[in-house]
Design an enzyme around this catalytic site. Structure first.
Site, short mmCIF file in Angstrom:
data_model
loop_
_atom_site.label_atom_id
_atom_site.label_comp_id
_atom_site.label_asym_id
_atom_site.label_seq_id
_atom_site.Cartn_x
_atom_site.Cartn_y
_atom_site.Cartn_z
N TYR A 482 -44.77 -28.53 -75.42
CA TYR A 482 -43.44 -28.01 -74.55
C TYR A 482 -42.27 -29.44 -74.46
CZ TYR A 482 -41.11 -24.97 -71.53
OH TYR A 482 -40.02 -24.43 -71.83
N SER A 562 -40.10 -21.39 -76.73
CA SER A 562 -39.22 -21.42 -75.64
C SER A 562 -37.92 -22.62 -75.69
CB SER A 562 -39.49 -20.92 -74.86
OG SER A 562 -38.43 -21.21 -73.41
N ASP A 645 -34.77 -10.43 -75.60
CA ASP A 645 -34.95 -11.68 -75.29
C ASP A 645 -33.60 -11.91 -74.31
OD1 ASP A 645 -35.03 -13.76 -74.15
OD2 ASP A 645 -35.64 -14.72 -75.78
N HIS A 680 -38.60 -12.32 -74.00
CA HIS A 680 -39.31 -13.18 -74.01
C HIS A 680 -40.16 -14.17 -74.16
CE1 HIS A 680 -37.60 -17.76 -73.90
NE2 HIS A 680 -38.34 -18.38 -72.85
#
Length: 710
Positions: A482, A562, A645, A680
């Site tokens: 991430y 993301s 999203d 999302h």
């Protein structure tokens, strides 16, 4: 099928099998119209030929047609993956176990969520007393035909007589809030709309609740318009939303967000204001009786988070003078507000604190693993909470007067279990433990450290079956990351990742910079002009896995969502030779226009401002959409997004995919999978989540040589 056996040499077998690899080369992509669109920024012409794909798929027929054609190609391709159906079946079996949320006690009643295994949405239950019979209160599975409408949050009154709950439709960040009478099950007329990025907190007397909302959007703008003018309201029960009282707003600073909490004693509202995603807050204390407001933390310089209060003593966590966080307090009765340290900064990162029964329960991260310590209100250590192993623990909410609290524990090989804990005695007991269709002890969770490009020591978790670990052979490996927004990646269970390991693969999570694993310095080391460190850390993780013989050179897959989708796109551009396959999920792919849609403007804290020259040059250097390398062999890439999203609008993924498909990137496919009636990630129905996981992992398995057919 899905035995814990080593699949050495599987990649070579796939290539050697007649027609096997040939059938899975890049298909003919749908035609995507390119326009002569460009912006001149700081003397540089930046082409944006697919800007029209930013348009809302629900409004623009051409975009909707493009989505339909892309999905048709992708669906046909994924359906041909050997073993994909068996993978979906096994993920379904592993998902089919009873799951509970952490209970919350109110007025002697215990509220909690439960999923019987394959329900698309978890159901809210209530018990009269800890051992009372469960009674169903809210079943979101009855709200829509496709089960894409979810229960997004809930909060009982202090006496447990009413429950406040939020409804999320189609994965959107927007919420509709309603109230139920617990005794009768009647849904009251009270309805609040246009709620987003909000807490839901009752007045202690149950007369009403506090929430935050944005103004209503114009027609056709609901899922793309920028979110500004966040305002805190109080809704009095039995009145329409139009009568709600404004509690706090900043019309001169429309970019600010405001989060409201009612103090433990019920006398105050604590409003925490932020300008973006960074942990820099201004905190205002509002007297509920008089409405008088007092700024107790000015300036947006540091993180200050309310923990609780006992009488007039208020406890907060902060990174002010403590990059790894500490606990401080002040006495409201004093004329001049003076902060006093209660629990000093430790060697480990302080992740959060709760105040329960006259004790402070502190959650620390030790190399991204949980450690829970209990202190008295003077900051003296009382004890540590014994945890089952390497994993993640959380929860520990409760009442300042009672000693009961609940927490969860999970790890990569252990689904979430719920425990009841007494802060007075230190007694811990199991409240809900899942029965699963595998043996957790058949899997090994290890933590390793590797060295990044600039010499930084970075941790990663490595999870494999014991058989694979003991063999010492290199196997196809899924590397996840991430690296942003001060978010820590800690151990957690995933049925789909377990299915990957059952098939003989390894799963790795890299705790790269940009996250919060080591506090503010770790976050700062991977944001703004330091963002390249994030990509270097992830690349170094892949190089380390190959060098140590954990995965073969042609067996490394990468995945992120993301900000992690940005990560996958960036490293695929920078080191296409290192990875065999990748999944970029709901990613931020156009780094020059991210701040123009919905919540994108908040992200400048991590990414910088596209309209500032230094930031612009840095963003352009790694923006996935702008850096696709024509004429280079790329890994097989599956981009995933969803039409609803409204956090990272799907136009990011649409444009990036169009750029990939327009370039000459070798024989491996560059595909996009676009979910409908999803957002999302949160609120996604179980069946959709399983189907998506099978598509993604089946794709990654094929191109890394992980045989799903054995």
């Amino acid at each position: 099928m899905f035995r814990n056996t080593l699949l050495a040499g599987a990649a070579a077998v796939l290539v050697a099998s007649p027609g096997y690899a040939q059938d899975m080369t890049a298909p003919e992509y749908p035609e995507t119209r390119a326009q002569d669109v460009a912006d001149l920024q700081f003397g540089e012409r930046v082409a944006d030929p697919y800007r029209w794909l930013e348009n809302d798929v629900r409004v623009d027929e051409e975009v909707a047609d493009w989505v339909e054609r892309q999905n048709a190609v992708t669906d046909a391709f994924l359906a041909r993956i050997p073993g994909r159906e068996a993978l979906e079946q096994r993920i379904t079996e592993l998902t089919d176990y009873e799951r509970f949320g952490i209970p919350q006690e109110a007025g002697g009643r215990y509220f909690y969520t439960r999923n019987n295994g394959l329900q698309n949405q978890s159901v809210l239950y209530m018990r009269e007393g800890l051992d009372g019979a469960p009674r169903q209160l809210i079943d979101p599975n009855e709200w829509s035909d496709d089960d894409a409408t979810a229960l997004a949050g809930w909060s009982p009154t202090k006496d447990g007589s009413k429950i406040l709950y939020a409804i999320q439709d189609g994965g959107s960040d927007w919420r509709t809030v309603k109230v139920m009478d617990v005794a009768t099950g009647e849904v009251l007329e009270d309805t609040v709309e246009w709620v987003k990025f909000s807490g839901l907190d009752w007045a202690k007397d149950g007369s009403g609740f506090y929430y935050s909302r944005f103004p209503a959007t114009g027609e056709g703008e609901t899922f793309q318009a920028l979110n500004t003018d966040h305002t805190v309201y109080f809704h009095k029960l039995g009145t329409p939303q139009s009568a709600d009282t404004v509690v706090f707003k900043t019309p001169d600073a429309p970019e600010l967000n405001h989060f409201a909490q009612v103090s433990d004693d019920g006398a105050y509202v604590i409003v925490t204001s932020s300008s973006g995603t960074d942990d820099r807050y201004e905190v205002t204390l509002i007297d509920r009786a008089t409405g008088a407001a007092r700024v107790i933390v000015p300036g947006f310089d540091h993180s200050y988070s309310y923990v609780g209060n006992v009488d007039g003593t208020f406890f907060f966590t902060t990174n002010d003078g403590a990059p790894l966080e500490k606990v401080v307090k002040f006495d409201l009765a004093e004329g001049d507000l003076t902060w006093e340290t209660v629990i000093p900064e430790a060697k480990e990162t302080l992740g959060g604190v709760s105040l329960v029964g006259g004790k402070l329960v502190a959650s620390y991260l030790v190399d991204a693993k949980s450690k829970i310590s209990v202190f008295d209100l003077a900051g003296n250590p009382v004890r540590e909470v014994a945890l089952p192993g390497i994993g993640t623990a959380g929860g520990f909410d409760g009442d300042t007067e009672g000693s009961e609290t609940f927490y969860y524990f999970t790890s990569y090989n252990r689904p979430t279990s719920i425990y009841r804990y007494d802060v007075a005695t230190g007694d811990s007991e199991s409240w809900a433990a899942p029965e699963v269709k595998f043996n957790p002890d058949d899997y090994v969770v290890e933590q390793k450290f590797y060295t990044s490009k600039d010499g930084t020591r970075v941790p990663m978790f490595l999870v494999r079956s014991k058989a694979v670990a003991e063999s010492g052979e290199a196997v196809p490996t899924l590397l996840y990351g991430y690296g942003g927004f001060n978010i820590s990646l800690t151990p957690g269970f995933s049925p789909s990742r377990l299915a990957w390991m059952e098939a003989g693969g390894a799963y790795v999570v890299a705790n790269i910079r940009g996250g919060g694993e080591y506090g503010k310095p770790w976050h700062d080391g991977g944001r703004l002009l330091n963002k390249q460190n994030v990509f270097d850390d992830f690349i170094a993780a892949g190089e380390s896995l190959i060098a140590e013989g954990i995965t073969p050179e042609d067996g490394l897959a990468i995945q992120g969502g993301s900000n992690g989708g940005l990560l996958v796109g960036a490293v695929a551009n920078q080191r296409p030779d290192l990875f065999a396959a990748g999944n970029a999920a709901v990613g931020v792919m156009d780094m020059l226009r991210f701040d123009r849609f919905t919540a994108g403007r908040y992200w400048v804290d991590d990414y910088g401002y596209p309209n500032k020259e230094e930031d612009f040059k840095n963003l352009l250097a790694y923006s996935p959409y702008h850096n696709v390398k024509d004429g280079t062999d790329y890994p097989a890439l599956l981009v995933t997004t969803a039409d609803t999203d409204d956090r990272v609008v799907p136009g990011h993924s649409f444009k990036y995919t169009a750029a990939l498909q327009a370039a000459q990137l070798g024989d491996k496919p560059q595909l996009i999978r676009i979910e409908t009636r999803a957002g999302h990630g949160s609120g996604k129905p179980t069946d959709k989540a399983i189907e998506e996981a099978a598509d993604i992992l089946g794709f990654l398995a094929y191109f890394t040589g992980l045989d799903l057919t054995d």
